[in-house]
Structure formats: C-alpha cells, structure tokens
Design an enzyme around this catalytic site. Structure first.
Site, short mmCIF file in Angstrom:
data_model
loop_
_atom_site.label_atom_id
_atom_site.label_comp_id
_atom_site.label_asym_id
_atom_site.label_seq_id
_atom_site.Cartn_x
_atom_site.Cartn_y
_atom_site.Cartn_z
N ASP A 290 0.88 -1.17 0.00
CA ASP A 290 0.00 0.00 0.00
C ASP A 290 0.92 1.23 0.00
OD1 ASP A 290 -2.30 1.68 0.58
OD2 ASP A 290 -1.48 1.78 2.62
N ASP B 252 -0.20 5.06 0.82
CA ASP B 252 -0.48 6.08 1.84
C ASP B 252 -0.67 5.44 3.22
OD1 ASP B 252 -0.49 7.82 -0.34
OD2 ASP B 252 -2.66 7.66 -0.60
N LYS C 276 -1.88 11.68 3.53
CA LYS C 276 -2.48 13.02 3.49
C LYS C 276 -3.64 12.88 2.53
CE LYS C 276 1.99 15.09 4.37
NZ LYS C 276 3.09 15.96 3.93
N TYR D 85 -6.12 12.50 -0.19
CA TYR D 85 -6.13 12.94 -1.59
C TYR D 85 -4.87 13.73 -1.93
CZ TYR D 85 -10.98 11.66 -0.76
OH TYR D 85 -12.10 10.99 -0.40
N ASN E 29 -5.14 2.33 -3.56
CA ASN E 29 -6.48 2.85 -3.87
C ASN E 29 -6.40 4.37 -3.93
OD1 ASN E 29 -7.58 0.30 -3.72
ND2 ASN E 29 -8.71 0.64 -1.83
N ARG F 156 -9.97 -1.89 -7.09
CA ARG F 156 -9.98 -1.27 -5.76
C ARG F 156 -9.92 -2.32 -4.65
NH1 ARG F 156 -11.06 3.26 -2.88
NH2 ARG F 156 -12.18 2.96 -0.95
N LYS G 263 -4.60 -0.52 6.31
CA LYS G 263 -6.07 -0.49 6.40
C LYS G 263 -6.65 -1.88 6.24
CE LYS G 263 -7.15 4.15 6.01
NZ LYS G 263 -6.84 4.95 4.83
MG LIG Z 1 -3.06 3.13 3.35
#
Ligand SMILES: [Mg+2]
Length: 184
Positions: free
Chosen positions: A14, A16, A23, A25, A57, A106, A133
């Site tokens: 992943d 972010d 952060k 978007y 994503n 996704r 996540k």
């Molecule tokens: Mg993430």
C-alpha cells in the site's frame, strides 16, 4: 507463515500510511513525505531481491479531486525520495474507483495481486500484502497470500475487535519492523 526469502518473494505495498504519510487525496508531489525508516525498509527488501509491487487505492480520481497524472507525479516523487534508482517497482496498480463504483482493482479486490501471481509465476506463500487499512488486509486474504497490517497497538486492537475471527495476519508497527522480521 514465513518462508525463506527468495528472488520470487513478492511484496505488495500500500502507499499512503504504509510508505508515505497519509495526506487525504495527496495531489502535490512536494507534499510527499516518507514515513520513518520506510527508505531503509524498502532498500533492504530490494537488496534481498524481493519483487516489489505498489498497490494503491486512489478514490480521489473517481471523485474528481485529483487526476491520475497527480498520482503518477506523487509516485515519482516518492520513488525519488526512496532513492533506489528507477523502476523500483516491478508493477504499479493505481485503483481509481470510488467506493460507490463496482470495484475492479480497488482493494479489497484481489485482482491486481492475482494478475501478478499469474504474470510472474509467483507462489502464494511467498507473497505479502502490506498495508495500514482493513482493505489492504482483505485484498491479501482474498488473494490467499500473507496479509500484513502496519499499525499501532491500538490499531491492532481495533482491527481484532471488528474481526475477531481474522487471526491469520501479521502486525508490525512499521514497514521497517516488517522488513526486519522478513529478512532475519
Ligand atoms: Mg493506506
């Protein structure tokens, strides 16, 4: 399950909250900020000749908040900061769908992982989906590969309180700790 690291060990990252600071978007490449020791983690995995994949994503694209070009520019900036030379990742999947769309790539869709397993003839027990996540964890589990959650103790408690039967995952406080565990 941990297996010996080989040239065909594959890590699906992943982006972010796992490699860089999350952060919402992210649009401006100047805002890309590596998480502590993420560079060391990725450097050691690359040195061990792991295959590296990026699986992110980015619903901001479908929502019209950011463009794919923004995402590519931020990825390039991240790769520059990671300083491991060009073409760090064997393949990159940016899933632009919003949660309201029919998911194709996704997460938790396992499609990208399954595609890469076929394309590169990977063994599932040698593949790891690493993210911060639930959607990362379930993408990994849906692809029947190892799932690794990068989170704090509180994050782990929250995850297991929501998914008490979901035992078959590994948890580390950082990408660095995961890499250390995998390579030791
Ligand atoms: Mg993430």
């Amino acid at each position: 399950m941990k297996t010996t690291v080989t040239a065909k060990t594959a890590i699906f990252f992943d982006r972010d909250g796992t490699i860089i600071v999350d952060k919402n978007y992210l649009k401006d490449p100047n805002d890309v900020e590596l998480l502590p020791k993420a560079k060391d983690a990725i450097s050691s995995l690359k040195s061990a000749q792991c295959m590296l994949f990026l699986f992110s994503n980015q619903s901001g694209v479908a929502r019209g908040i950011i463009t794919m070009d923004d995402v590519f520019k931020c990825n390039l900036r991240m790769e520059k900061l990671l300083d491991q030379g060009p073409n760090l990742f064997d393949a990159i999947c940016i899933a632009p769908e919003s949660p309201d769309d029919v998911p194709i790539y996704r997460k938790p869709s396992p499609k990208f992982i399954v595609d890469m397993i076929e394309q590169f003839d990977l063994q599932r027990e040698n593949c790891y989906m690493v993210g911060d996540k639930e959607s990362d964890i379930f993408a990994g589990l849906n692809a029947q590969i190892n799932a690794v959650l990068i989170t704090s103790n509180d994050g782990a408690k929250t995850f297991f309180s929501k998914h008490p039967t979901c035992k078959n995952i590994k948890i580390f406080p950082s990408l660095f700790e995961f890499a250390k565990w995998l390579l030791e």
